[in-house]
Design a protein around this motif. Structure first.
Motif, PDB file in Angstrom:
ATOM      1  N   ILE A 283       0.833  -1.208   0.000  1.00 47.85           N
ATOM      2  CA  ILE A 283       0.000   0.000   0.000  1.00 47.85           C
ATOM      3  C   ILE A 283       0.865   1.254   0.000  1.00 47.85           C
ATOM      4  O   ILE A 283       0.612   2.205  -0.745  1.00 47.85           O
ATOM      5  CB  ILE A 283      -0.944  -0.016   1.226  1.00 47.85           C
ATOM      6  CG1 ILE A 283      -1.995  -1.124   1.063  1.00 47.85           C
ATOM      7  CG2 ILE A 283      -1.621   1.341   1.409  1.00 47.85           C
ATOM      8  CD1 ILE A 283      -2.763  -1.425   2.338  1.00 47.85           C
ATOM      9  N   ILE A 284       1.896   1.244   0.824  1.00 42.22           N
ATOM     10  CA  ILE A 284       2.774   2.413   0.922  1.00 42.22           C
ATOM     11  C   ILE A 284       3.507   2.648  -0.393  1.00 42.22           C
ATOM     12  O   ILE A 284       3.543   3.775  -0.908  1.00 42.22           O
ATOM     13  CB  ILE A 284       3.775   2.226   2.075  1.00 42.22           C
ATOM     14  CG1 ILE A 284       3.037   2.189   3.410  1.00 42.22           C
ATOM     15  CG2 ILE A 284       4.814   3.355   2.077  1.00 42.22           C
ATOM     16  CD1 ILE A 284       3.888   1.705   4.575  1.00 42.22           C
ATOM     17  N   LEU A 285       4.107   1.594  -0.956  1.00 39.90           N
ATOM     18  CA  LEU A 285       4.859   1.762  -2.200  1.00 39.90           C
ATOM     19  C   LEU A 285       3.956   2.119  -3.376  1.00 39.90           C
ATOM     20  O   LEU A 285       4.346   2.901  -4.251  1.00 39.90           O
ATOM     21  CB  LEU A 285       5.645   0.490  -2.516  1.00 39.90           C
ATOM     22  CG  LEU A 285       6.968   0.313  -1.774  1.00 39.90           C
ATOM     23  CD1 LEU A 285       7.592  -1.032  -2.124  1.00 39.90           C
ATOM     24  CD2 LEU A 285       7.944   1.443  -2.093  1.00 39.90           C
ATOM     25  N   THR A 286       2.752   1.559  -3.410  1.00 41.23           N
ATOM     26  CA  THR A 286       1.814   1.900  -4.484  1.00 41.23           C
ATOM     27  C   THR A 286       1.496   3.387  -4.468  1.00 41.23           C
ATOM     28  O   THR A 286       1.430   4.040  -5.517  1.00 41.23           O
ATOM     29  CB  THR A 286       0.524   1.075  -4.354  1.00 41.23           C
ATOM     30  OG1 THR A 286       0.841  -0.310  -4.517  1.00 41.23           O
ATOM     31  CG2 THR A 286      -0.496   1.470  -5.416  1.00 41.23           C
ATOM     32  N   ASN A 290       3.822   3.730  -7.271  1.00 40.87           N
ATOM     33  CA  ASN A 290       3.009   2.786  -8.040  1.00 40.87           C
ATOM     34  C   ASN A 290       3.713   1.452  -8.290  1.00 40.87           C
ATOM     35  O   ASN A 290       3.579   0.848  -9.363  1.00 40.87           O
ATOM     36  CB  ASN A 290       2.558   3.400  -9.370  1.00 40.87           C
ATOM     37  CG  ASN A 290       1.325   2.731  -9.921  1.00 40.87           C
ATOM     38  OD1 ASN A 290       0.467   2.269  -9.157  1.00 40.87           O
ATOM     39  ND2 ASN A 290       1.211   2.660 -11.229  1.00 40.87           N
ATOM     40  N   THR A 291       4.457   0.985  -7.272  1.00 41.49           N
ATOM     41  CA  THR A 291       5.083  -0.341  -7.346  1.00 41.49           C
ATOM     42  C   THR A 291       4.657  -1.147  -6.122  1.00 41.49           C
ATOM     43  O   THR A 291       3.995  -0.634  -5.220  1.00 41.49           O
ATOM     44  CB  THR A 291       6.620  -0.245  -7.374  1.00 41.49           C
ATOM     45  OG1 THR A 291       7.093   0.353  -6.148  1.00 41.49           O
ATOM     46  CG2 THR A 291       7.087   0.591  -8.560  1.00 41.49           C
ATOM     47  N   THR A 292       5.052  -2.429  -6.100  1.00 49.75           N
ATOM     48  CA  THR A 292       4.761  -3.282  -4.943  1.00 49.75           C
ATOM     49  C   THR A 292       6.033  -3.991  -4.505  1.00 49.75           C
ATOM     50  O   THR A 292       7.018  -4.064  -5.258  1.00 49.75           O
ATOM     51  CB  THR A 292       3.683  -4.328  -5.259  1.00 49.75           C
ATOM     52  OG1 THR A 292       4.106  -5.126  -6.363  1.00 49.75           O
ATOM     53  CG2 THR A 292       2.354  -3.658  -5.590  1.00 49.75           C
ATOM     54  N   ALA A 320      15.089  -6.628  -2.175  1.00 48.61           N
ATOM     55  CA  ALA A 320      15.992  -5.791  -1.384  1.00 48.61           C
ATOM     56  C   ALA A 320      15.959  -4.336  -1.860  1.00 48.61           C
ATOM     57  O   ALA A 320      15.960  -3.401  -1.055  1.00 48.61           O
ATOM     58  CB  ALA A 320      17.420  -6.342  -1.458  1.00 48.61           C
ATOM     59  N   ASP A 321      15.934  -4.138  -3.172  1.00 45.97           N
ATOM     60  CA  ASP A 321      15.906  -2.776  -3.716  1.00 45.97           C
ATOM     61  C   ASP A 321      14.608  -2.058  -3.348  1.00 45.97           C
ATOM     62  O   ASP A 321      14.615  -0.878  -2.958  1.00 45.97           O
ATOM     63  CB  ASP A 321      16.056  -2.819  -5.245  1.00 45.97           C
ATOM     64  CG  ASP A 321      17.442  -3.254  -5.685  1.00 45.97           C
ATOM     65  OD1 ASP A 321      18.373  -3.210  -4.856  1.00 45.97           O
ATOM     66  OD2 ASP A 321      17.592  -3.654  -6.864  1.00 45.97           O
ATOM     67  N   LEU A 326      11.289   1.676   0.284  1.00 43.82           N
ATOM     68  CA  LEU A 326      10.248   1.823   1.297  1.00 43.82           C
ATOM     69  C   LEU A 326      10.795   2.506   2.539  1.00 43.82           C
ATOM     70  O   LEU A 326      10.192   3.453   3.062  1.00 43.82           O
ATOM     71  CB  LEU A 326       9.691   0.439   1.656  1.00 43.82           C
ATOM     72  CG  LEU A 326       8.706   0.363   2.820  1.00 43.82           C
ATOM     73  CD1 LEU A 326       7.380   1.004   2.430  1.00 43.82           C
ATOM     74  CD2 LEU A 326       8.487  -1.086   3.237  1.00 43.82           C
ATOM     75  N   ARG A 327      11.930   2.049   2.995  1.00 48.91           N
ATOM     76  CA  ARG A 327      12.536   2.605   4.219  1.00 48.91           C
ATOM     77  C   ARG A 327      12.907   4.079   4.021  1.00 48.91           C
ATOM     78  O   ARG A 327      12.676   4.913   4.905  1.00 48.91           O
ATOM     79  CB  ARG A 327      13.761   1.784   4.601  1.00 48.91           C
ATOM     80  CG  ARG A 327      14.250   2.030   6.017  1.00 48.91           C
ATOM     81  CD  ARG A 327      15.433   1.148   6.369  1.00 48.91           C
ATOM     82  NE  ARG A 327      15.798   1.346   7.765  1.00 48.91           N
ATOM     83  CZ  ARG A 327      15.453   0.551   8.763  1.00 48.91           C
ATOM     84  NH1 ARG A 327      14.748  -0.535   8.514  1.00 48.91           N
ATOM     85  NH2 ARG A 327      15.818   0.813  10.005  1.00 48.91           N
ATOM     86  N   GLU A 328      13.458   4.391   2.870  1.00 51.81           N
ATOM     87  CA  GLU A 328      13.844   5.775   2.596  1.00 51.81           C
ATOM     88  C   GLU A 328      12.630   6.691   2.499  1.00 51.81           C
ATOM     89  O   GLU A 328      12.674   7.853   2.910  1.00 51.81           O
ATOM     90  CB  GLU A 328      14.671   5.838   1.310  1.00 51.81           C
ATOM     91  CG  GLU A 328      16.054   5.200   1.459  1.00 51.81           C
ATOM     92  CD  GLU A 328      16.817   5.156   0.139  1.00 51.81           C
ATOM     93  OE1 GLU A 328      16.184   5.403  -0.923  1.00 51.81           O
ATOM     94  OE2 GLU A 328      18.028   4.856   0.169  1.00 51.81           O
TER      95      GLU A 328
END
Length: 347
Positions: A283-286, A290-292, A320-321, A326-328
């Motif tokens: 949800i966060i990355l989308t 717009n990725t998962t 990993a990438d 996500l963390r950044e």
């Protein structure tokens, strides 16, 4: 300072404990984990646990009673902190603001209005004084009062993934219904991966008696109650939907999300509320780009064969990438920021 707290979820109470590390002379009243030393709860969180719509309806009258008790208790509070659990906390906010219009109400870990029922934003802004989000994109759904203050897991996670391991972690959830549906399938997956070390991660609060009653025969697993360390030392994880999936993502451990809901709950969520994703990392990355990050295996698709395919076919490098992205995006923790807002007496 006396703070009325409504923190019903185990994850909310973990975040609350982090806030208390940055607070002084704070006395808690309300609903929270009984192990928190800064106060004695009106109700412990174990009494508030529900699972799904049907369970909530059965306890509805009692929840109304508890909310009224919280309003009475709030008379002695200097401020009010509501955490997550919008089904209970949003109606409670209305009751509290009506009874005490001048008391500051802080809502931390906002309802997922971006997933469903966006009209709740107006109610939150009407009944609360500060809206503190833990996802950068969610504050855009509000007209005012909302601010992003960081994500609590970035305060709590102190480890990172080690790729040199042959361990598989299994997390079938913490509620009886989740465990009953997922654990038998996880056991079969474990048998297929018999050459690997298998660890079953169990909530740290579970007693030996509760473990025996909920899990049955788990002799084919090693047992751990240290979620973060075990995930960091695992090659891969099979995880029930929930906060644990975001924890694994931020640690960097490849995983697949598995979830089997009651059919009525799944129908309401997907057909009536229009929920398309259940994994927080996805949800966060989308919303970010717009990725998962990972696949979501749901309902009838949760089979031994499908889970094994996830284990063998997940691209570890891509994972990993995306986990780093996500963390950044989340940037920093939130606990110290929340503590400052609570302790600020200038309001």
């Amino acid at each position: 300072m006396k703070l009325l707290v409504s923190a019903l979820e185990p994850s909310s109470n973990l975040h609350l404990k982090e806030i208390l590390k940055h607070s002084q002379d704070l006395e808690l009243i309300g609903i929270f984990d009984k192990t928190i030393e800064e106060g004695t709860p009106l109700y412990d969180i174990s009494e508030m646990a529900i699972m799904g719509v049907v369970d909530a309806l059965k306890k509805l009258r009692w929840f109304f009673q508890v909310a009224d008790e919280m309003v009475v208790l709030a008379k002695d509070a200097d401020k009010i902190l509501l955490m997550d659990s919008s089904g209970f906390n949003l109606p409670l906010a209305k009751k509290l603001k009506t009874a005490y219009p001048d008391k500051e109400i802080i809502y931390y870990i906002l309802p997922q209005i971006w997933a469903s029922r966006p009209k709740r934003a107006k109610k939150l802004e009407q009944y609360c004084d500060k809206l503190l989000g833990i996802l950068p994109f969610e504050v855009d759904f509000y007209q005012s009062k909302a601010q992003y203050i960081g994500h609590p897991l970035l305060d709590e996670i102190k480890v990172s993934h080690s790729s040199e391991t042959d361990t598989i972690a299994f997390m079938p959830g913490s509620r009886k219904s989740e465990i009953n549906r997922l654990l038998p399938i996880f056991k079969e997956v474990r048998k297929k991966l018999s050459d690997k070390k298998a660890i079953l991660i169990i909530p740290s609060s579970f007693s030996e008696e509760k473990i025996t009653n909920l899990y049955g025969d788990i002799s084919m697993f090693e047992i751990s109650k240290d979620t973060h360390t075990t995930l960091a030392q695992s090659e891969f994880a099979f995880i029930c939907s929930g906060t644990a999936t975001l924890e694994a993502a931020l640690i960097g451990t490849p995983f697949t999300l598995s979830y089997i809901a009651k059919k009525v709950d799944f129908f309401i969520g997907t057909k009536l509320l229009g929920i398309k994703q259940v994994g927080l990392a996805n949800i966060i990355l989308t919303n970010y780009n717009n990725t998962t990050l990972h696949n979501e295996i749901l309902q009838e698709d949760v089979t031994v064969d499908n889970l094994l395919k996830e284990y063998y076919n997940t691209d570890r490098k891509i994972f990993a990438d995306k986990a780093k992205e996500l963390r950044e995006y989340l940037g920093h923790g939130s606990s110290e920021n929340i503590a400052k807002i609570i302790m600020d007496t200038s309001c």
